[in-house]
Design a protein around this motif. Structure first.
Motif, short mmCIF file in Angstrom:
data_model
loop_
_atom_site.label_atom_id
_atom_site.label_comp_id
_atom_site.label_asym_id
_atom_site.label_seq_id
_atom_site.Cartn_x
_atom_site.Cartn_y
_atom_site.Cartn_z
N VAL A 160 48.90 -27.09 -23.92
CA VAL A 160 49.89 -28.06 -23.46
C VAL A 160 49.43 -28.67 -22.13
O VAL A 160 49.00 -27.97 -21.22
CB VAL A 160 51.26 -27.36 -23.28
N GLY A 161 49.49 -29.98 -22.06
CA GLY A 161 49.07 -30.69 -20.84
C GLY A 161 47.71 -31.35 -21.00
O GLY A 161 47.31 -32.16 -20.16
N ILE A 198 53.75 -33.79 -40.73
CA ILE A 198 52.81 -34.54 -39.90
C ILE A 198 53.46 -34.63 -38.53
O ILE A 198 54.55 -35.20 -38.39
CB ILE A 198 52.57 -35.95 -40.48
N VAL A 199 52.84 -34.02 -37.54
CA VAL A 199 53.42 -34.01 -36.19
C VAL A 199 52.72 -35.07 -35.35
O VAL A 199 51.49 -35.08 -35.26
CB VAL A 199 53.27 -32.61 -35.56
N ILE A 200 53.51 -35.95 -34.76
CA ILE A 200 52.92 -36.92 -33.83
C ILE A 200 53.65 -36.85 -32.49
O ILE A 200 54.87 -36.97 -32.42
CB ILE A 200 52.90 -38.36 -34.40
N GLY A 201 52.85 -36.66 -31.45
CA GLY A 201 53.37 -36.67 -30.09
C GLY A 201 52.99 -37.99 -29.46
O GLY A 201 51.81 -38.30 -29.33
N VAL A 202 54.01 -38.78 -29.11
CA VAL A 202 53.74 -40.14 -28.62
C VAL A 202 54.54 -40.42 -27.35
O VAL A 202 55.56 -39.77 -27.09
CB VAL A 202 54.12 -41.21 -29.68
N GLU A 203 54.06 -41.39 -26.59
CA GLU A 203 54.77 -41.78 -25.37
C GLU A 203 55.21 -43.25 -25.43
O GLU A 203 55.74 -43.77 -24.45
CB GLU A 203 53.89 -41.57 -24.12
N SER A 205 58.29 -36.77 -35.11
CA SER A 205 57.89 -37.50 -33.91
C SER A 205 58.48 -36.83 -32.67
O SER A 205 59.65 -36.46 -32.68
CB SER A 205 58.45 -38.90 -34.08
N MET A 206 57.65 -36.67 -31.64
CA MET A 206 58.12 -36.01 -30.40
C MET A 206 57.24 -36.46 -29.25
O MET A 206 56.40 -37.35 -29.45
CB MET A 206 58.06 -34.48 -30.59
N ASP A 207 57.39 -35.88 -28.06
CA ASP A 207 56.49 -36.29 -26.99
C ASP A 207 55.17 -35.51 -27.09
O ASP A 207 55.05 -34.55 -27.87
CB ASP A 207 57.16 -36.19 -25.60
N VAL A 208 54.19 -35.94 -26.29
CA VAL A 208 52.83 -35.39 -26.44
C VAL A 208 52.81 -33.87 -26.20
O VAL A 208 52.25 -33.10 -26.98
CB VAL A 208 51.85 -36.12 -25.49
N ALA A 262 54.23 -31.86 -29.04
CA ALA A 262 53.33 -31.80 -30.19
C ALA A 262 52.23 -30.76 -29.95
O ALA A 262 51.87 -29.98 -30.85
CB ALA A 262 52.73 -33.17 -30.47
N GLU A 263 51.71 -30.73 -28.73
CA GLU A 263 50.68 -29.72 -28.40
C GLU A 263 51.27 -28.31 -28.55
O GLU A 263 50.62 -27.41 -29.09
CB GLU A 263 50.18 -29.96 -26.97
N MET A 264 52.50 -28.13 -28.09
CA MET A 264 53.16 -26.82 -28.19
C MET A 264 53.43 -26.44 -29.63
O MET A 264 53.31 -25.27 -30.01
CB MET A 264 54.48 -26.87 -27.39
N THR A 265 53.78 -27.44 -30.45
CA THR A 265 54.09 -27.19 -31.86
C THR A 265 52.91 -26.54 -32.58
O THR A 265 53.08 -25.63 -33.40
CB THR A 265 54.49 -28.51 -32.55
#
Ligand SMILES: NC(=O)c1ccc[n+]([C@@H]2O[C@H](COP(=O)([O-])OP(=O)(O)OC[C@H]3O[C@@H](n4cnc5c(N)ncnc54)[C@H](O)[C@@H]3O)[C@@H](O)[C@H]2O)c1
Length: 233
Positions: free
Chosen positions: A124-125, A166-171, A195-198, A201-204
């Protein structure tokens, strides 16, 4: 859509080939010249059912190409996917040097808006680090997206073509729209794009890996218990 996949290992090759199969124009890039030579000759360096057939068809139809030269293909692509290795260090932490080297290369070359998608498994990060690394070299607009991969080796093509999720982390709404369009052919059967924040998605990805390890450990413990009980009968 035009896509460049950077890193043509397990994840990159399956991703690039399956995205070509769904009609995209895909360039797969790797620094390993021998691997790229073999792929150009139609030799698939990993065992994965269905992959060779898809690869041959998409190469023949001109939708899938291979190169060692990122700069010969990236200007033309709207989406740049990072799928390089993140090998564990001695303390188990992921080594981000390959991911950040790619980010630096992108930053030095980017000429117009791109979506930089991270498919490698990263802590994450890391999306922030990728963004900062690119930003050091350019003022051009870009988005960083996290799109973790959940494929199983041995059934990877099937997992990619018919994903559970399908996980997408977007800003940004712009990046979300492009990613949903890219994945539209893969969730016609009702599978969800989540859809979630970046960072989420990394944590997922880590949560999913940890859940898998927990299930395997639990199953092994139950098997051990059954074995022990049998031993006492
Ligand atoms: N293999 C899996 O089942 C799996 C599943 C989900 C997620 N992941 C994650 O996906 C990532 C990639 O895994 P993989 O198994 O495909 O790795 P891999 O080691 O098979 O392939 C990585 C490729 O990247 C290339 N590379 C390194 N630096 C490069 C650069 N600067 N430019 C272009 N290419 C470069 C390497 O030559 C190599 O071919 C890792 O973070 C991994 O944890 C893997």
């Amino acid at each position: 859509m035009k896509v460049t996949v950077i890193g043509t290992g397990y994840v990159g090759l399956v991703t690039g080939t399956c995205l070509a199969e769904s009609g995209n124009q895909v360039a797969c890039v790797d620094t390993d010249a021998r691997k790229i030579d073999l792929l150009k000759q139609g030799v698939v360096p990993i065992y994965e059912p269905g992959l060779k057939e898809y690869l041959d068809r998409n190469v023949a139809q001109g939708r899938l190409t291979f190169t060692t030269d990122l700069y010969s293909v990236m200007d033309d692509s709207e989406v740049l996917m990072i799928a390089v290795g993140t090998p564990p260090g001695e303390d188990g932490s992921a080594d981000l040097k390959y991911v950040l080297a790619v980010a630096e290369s992108i930053g030095k070359r980017i000429k117009e808006y791109k979506i930089v998608v991270n498919k490698s498994t990263v802590p994450v990060g890391s999306g922030d680090l990728v963004r900062e690394t690119i930003r050091k070299h350019t003022n051009v607009e870009f988005d960083v997206v996290s799109n973790p991969e959940f494929l199983k080796e041995g059934d990877a093509v099937n997992d990619f073509m018919k994903p559970d999720r399908i996980v997408i982390g977007v800003e940004s709404a712009r990046a979300e729209e492009v990613m949903k369009r890219l994945y539209a052919p893969f969730h016609r059967l009702g599978h969800r794009v989540v859809s979630m924040d970046v960072r989420s998605a990394e944590m997922t990805k880590y949560a999913a890996n940890a859940m898998l390890a927990t299930k395997i450990t639990f199953t092994n413990e139950i098997a051990n218990l059954c074995g022990l009980r049998r031993g006492h009968q």
